[in-house]
Design a protein around this motif. Structure first.
Motif, PDB file in Angstrom:
ATOM      1  N   ILE A  59       4.434   0.564   5.446  1.00 43.08           N
ATOM      2  CA  ILE A  59       5.690   0.931   4.843  1.00 43.08           C
ATOM      3  C   ILE A  59       6.453   1.875   5.862  1.00 43.08           C
ATOM      4  N   THR A  60       5.744   2.517   7.036  1.00 40.41           N
ATOM      5  CA  THR A  60       6.184   3.430   7.801  1.00 40.41           C
ATOM      6  C   THR A  60       7.027   2.709   9.088  1.00 40.41           C
ATOM      7  N   PHE A  61       6.212   1.656   9.474  1.00 35.20           N
ATOM      8  CA  PHE A  61       6.831   0.857  10.502  1.00 35.20           C
ATOM      9  C   PHE A  61       7.348  -0.383  10.301  1.00 35.20           C
ATOM     10  N   LEU A  62       7.566  -0.872   9.065  1.00 35.11           N
ATOM     11  CA  LEU A  62       8.452  -2.244   8.660  1.00 35.11           C
ATOM     12  C   LEU A  62       9.637  -1.722   8.062  1.00 35.11           C
ATOM     13  N   PRO A  63      10.719  -2.264   8.280  1.00 31.62           N
ATOM     14  CA  PRO A  63      11.888  -1.947   7.666  1.00 31.62           C
ATOM     15  C   PRO A  63      12.077  -2.498   6.155  1.00 31.62           C
ATOM     16  N   LEU A  64      11.294  -1.766   5.357  1.00 22.78           N
ATOM     17  CA  LEU A  64      11.157  -2.491   3.768  1.00 22.78           C
ATOM     18  C   LEU A  64      12.221  -1.455   3.066  1.00 22.78           C
ATOM     19  N   PRO A  65      12.803  -2.369   2.098  1.00 20.19           N
ATOM     20  CA  PRO A  65      13.632  -1.505   0.976  1.00 20.19           C
ATOM     21  C   PRO A  65      12.886  -0.637   0.226  1.00 20.19           C
ATOM     22  N   SER A  66      13.395   0.426  -0.310  1.00 21.62           N
ATOM     23  CA  SER A  66      12.499   1.336  -0.982  1.00 21.62           C
ATOM     24  C   SER A  66      11.649   0.699  -1.982  1.00 21.62           C
ATOM     25  N   ALA A  67      12.051  -0.242  -3.047  1.00 20.18           N
ATOM     26  CA  ALA A  67      11.702  -0.899  -4.078  1.00 20.18           C
ATOM     27  C   ALA A  67      10.454  -1.825  -3.603  1.00 20.18           C
ATOM     28  N   VAL A  68      10.776  -2.469  -2.385  1.00 20.63           N
ATOM     29  CA  VAL A  68       9.552  -3.405  -1.909  1.00 20.63           C
ATOM     30  C   VAL A  68       8.445  -2.524  -1.442  1.00 20.63           C
ATOM     31  N   ALA A  69       9.016  -1.256  -0.694  1.00 21.91           N
ATOM     32  CA  ALA A  69       7.933  -0.297  -0.623  1.00 21.91           C
ATOM     33  C   ALA A  69       7.102   0.255  -1.497  1.00 21.91           C
ATOM     34  N   VAL A  70       7.722   0.458  -2.528  1.00 25.77           N
ATOM     35  CA  VAL A  70       6.827   1.013  -3.720  1.00 25.77           C
ATOM     36  C   VAL A  70       5.762  -0.168  -4.245  1.00 25.77           C
ATOM     37  N   GLY A  71       6.273  -1.287  -4.016  1.00 20.35           N
ATOM     38  CA  GLY A  71       5.423  -2.658  -4.601  1.00 20.35           C
ATOM     39  C   GLY A  71       4.372  -2.639  -3.482  1.00 20.35           C
ATOM     40  N   VAL A  72       4.465  -2.389  -2.237  1.00 19.68           N
ATOM     41  CA  VAL A  72       3.288  -2.359  -1.126  1.00 19.68           C
ATOM     42  C   VAL A  72       2.579  -1.245  -1.611  1.00 19.68           C
ATOM     43  N   LEU A  73       2.909   0.007  -1.853  1.00 20.22           N
ATOM     44  CA  LEU A  73       2.171   1.016  -2.185  1.00 20.22           C
ATOM     45  C   LEU A  73       1.151   0.828  -3.210  1.00 20.22           C
ATOM     46  N   ILE A  74       1.778   0.403  -4.386  1.00 14.82           N
ATOM     47  CA  ILE A  74       0.950   0.130  -5.532  1.00 14.82           C
ATOM     48  C   ILE A  74      -0.177  -0.865  -5.332  1.00 14.82           C
ATOM     49  N   MET A  75       0.210  -1.972  -4.402  1.00 10.68           N
ATOM     50  CA  MET A  75      -0.678  -3.041  -4.280  1.00 10.68           C
ATOM     51  C   MET A  75      -1.963  -2.613  -3.323  1.00 10.68           C
ATOM     52  N   SER A  76      -1.567  -1.826  -2.358  1.00  5.74           N
ATOM     53  CA  SER A  76      -2.633  -1.404  -1.449  1.00  5.74           C
ATOM     54  C   SER A  76      -3.397   0.120  -2.046  1.00  5.74           C
ATOM     55  N   CYS A  77      -3.236   0.431  -3.233  1.00  6.24           N
ATOM     56  CA  CYS A  77      -3.899   1.296  -4.286  1.00  6.24           C
ATOM     57  C   CYS A  77      -4.772   0.697  -5.095  1.00  6.24           C
ATOM     58  N   MET A  78      -4.686  -0.530  -5.543  1.00  2.65           N
ATOM     59  CA  MET A  78      -5.574  -1.361  -6.466  1.00  2.65           C
ATOM     60  C   MET A  78      -6.696  -1.549  -6.102  1.00  2.65           C
ATOM     61  N   PRO A  79      -7.690  -1.549  -7.124  1.00  2.00           N
ATOM     62  CA  PRO A  79      -9.253  -1.752  -7.090  1.00  2.00           C
ATOM     63  C   PRO A  79      -9.524  -3.244  -6.202  1.00  2.00           C
ATOM     64  N   GLY A  80     -10.727  -3.627  -6.170  1.00  2.00           N
ATOM     65  CA  GLY A  80     -10.980  -5.053  -5.912  1.00  2.00           C
ATOM     66  C   GLY A  80     -10.993  -5.882  -7.107  1.00  2.00           C
ATOM     67  N   GLY A  81     -10.883  -7.173  -7.193  1.00  2.00           N
ATOM     68  CA  GLY A  81     -10.946  -7.945  -8.502  1.00  2.00           C
ATOM     69  C   GLY A  81     -11.806  -9.032  -8.298  1.00  2.00           C
ATOM     70  N   THR A  82     -12.106  -9.815  -9.371  1.00  2.00           N
ATOM     71  CA  THR A  82     -13.044 -10.769  -9.262  1.00  2.00           C
ATOM     72  C   THR A  82     -12.849 -11.777  -8.386  1.00  2.00           C
ATOM     73  N   THR A  83     -11.698 -12.212  -7.991  1.00  2.00           N
ATOM     74  CA  THR A  83     -11.427 -13.357  -6.772  1.00  2.00           C
ATOM     75  C   THR A  83     -12.219 -13.015  -5.754  1.00  2.00           C
ATOM     76  N   SER A  84     -12.407 -11.565  -5.210  1.00  2.00           N
ATOM     77  CA  SER A  84     -13.252 -11.295  -4.197  1.00  2.00           C
ATOM     78  C   SER A  84     -14.771 -11.668  -4.334  1.00  2.00           C
ATOM     79  N   ASN A  85     -15.322 -11.672  -5.247  1.00  2.00           N
ATOM     80  CA  ASN A  85     -16.635 -12.006  -5.837  1.00  2.00           C
ATOM     81  C   ASN A  85     -16.819 -13.495  -5.642  1.00  2.00           C
ATOM     82  N   ILE A  86     -15.686 -14.374  -6.065  1.00  2.00           N
ATOM     83  CA  ILE A  86     -15.741 -15.849  -5.914  1.00  2.00           C
ATOM     84  C   ILE A  86     -15.892 -16.129  -4.080  1.00  2.00           C
TER      85      ILE A  86
END
Length: 293
Positions: A59-86
């Motif tokens: 978010i700091t180094f890429l020219p992202l719109p604020s709404a897209v940046a919020v999406g990046v932040l939410i995605m990066s704070c997520m836990p692992g999922g069952t896909t990783s187990n597969i």
């Protein structure tokens, strides 16, 4: 944007996915996790130390719109999922460690995700409705608890529920391709290249840093592969659900962009990484002492 029908279908799929995750758990899993605090620490540091910081840097180094940046932040704070187990299974990693890290990050996420969102949102001057996100996370623990109850009442029924949840997590990607992508095609064509870079780099950097972290700790190669995949493969369906149930209006597609694109690209990235890991699975490596960690 996500329509009313899609939102209802999304809620149902997320419920089943989390139900399957709960069905994969038993009280003994938590007992084993507590007996291995080293594994717990690796899971927490990987998911909630590295990934949010990677998102912060993007978010700091890429020219992202604020709404897209919020999406990046939410995605990066997520836990692992069952896909990783597969993918851990197919890469011949340590499946027990993978499940342990997924469980740890999911349980700890209810507390850590809001805290991390608060810290990084303030640092980046982003506006995030944290109360709605907390409510969504708490509600998502309900199907996990139900899944655990099903597993305890009937082991076979729990196993079927676990399989259905894991299968639906993969099907979820097809749902995005069929539903969300065509509806938002114009947005995807006009959005900045930085949005795509962030969507791909989040997973690639997470896997690379997770693997490097594991090798610094001198973990067995099987465990290093597991930590790498668990770090880089976040729970995309959960992020999409949080965005869908938190934001509305014409800007909703911008908030949804990175979680949706990440969910698509991480399958491609993880597949390529799995092929690389399988080639590295040599006979000499198989003779090395393993253990959980």
């Amino acid at each position: 944007m996500v329509g009313a029908f899609e939102q209802a279908l999304l809620a149902l799929m997320i419920f089943v996915i989390m139900l399957g995750m709960g069905a994969s758990l038993t009280p003994r899993d938590f007992y084993l996790a507590l007996k291995r605090p080293y594994g717990l620490a690796i899971g927490v540091v990987s998911q909630y130390g590295f990934m949010p910081f990677i998102g912060f840097l993007l978010i700091t180094f890429l020219p992202l719109p604020s709404a897209v940046a919020v999406g990046v932040l939410i995605m990066s704070c997520m836990p692992g999922g069952t896909t990783s187990n597969i993918f851990t299974y197919f890469s011949k990693g340590n499946l027990a460690l993978s499940v342990l890290m997924t469980v740890t990050s999911t349980v700890f996420g209810v507390l850590l995700i809001p805290i991390l969102l608060l810290i990084y949102a303030n640092a980046l001057d982003l506006e995030i409705p944290r109360e709605n996100i907390i409510a969504t996370l708490v509600l998502l623990l309900v199907p996990v608890a139900i899944g655990m109850g099903l597993r305890r009442l009937n082991a076979n029924g729990g196993a079927v529920t676990e399989f259905m949840g894991s299968l639906l997590a993969v099907f979820f990607i097809a749902f995005i391709l069929i539903s969300w992508v065509p509806r938002n095609w114009e947005f995807l064509l006009t959005t900045t290249p930085a949005t795509y870079v962030a969507s791909i780099a989040l997973g690639v950097c997470g896997i690379a840093i997770g693997y490097a972290f594991a090798r610094v700790l001198r973990l067995h190669p099987r465990n290093a592969r597991t930590v790498a995949l668990e770090t880089g493969i976040q729970n995309g369906p959960l992020a999409i659900a949080i965005v869908a149930f938190t934001f509305s209006g014409t800007e909703a597609q911008s908030y949804m962009a990175v979680p949706a694109l990440y969910s698509l690209f991480i399958v491609i990235v993880a597949t390529c990484v799995t092929f690389i890991f399988r080639r590295a699975n040599t006979a000499a490596e198989q003779k090395m002492p393993d253990g959980l960690l």
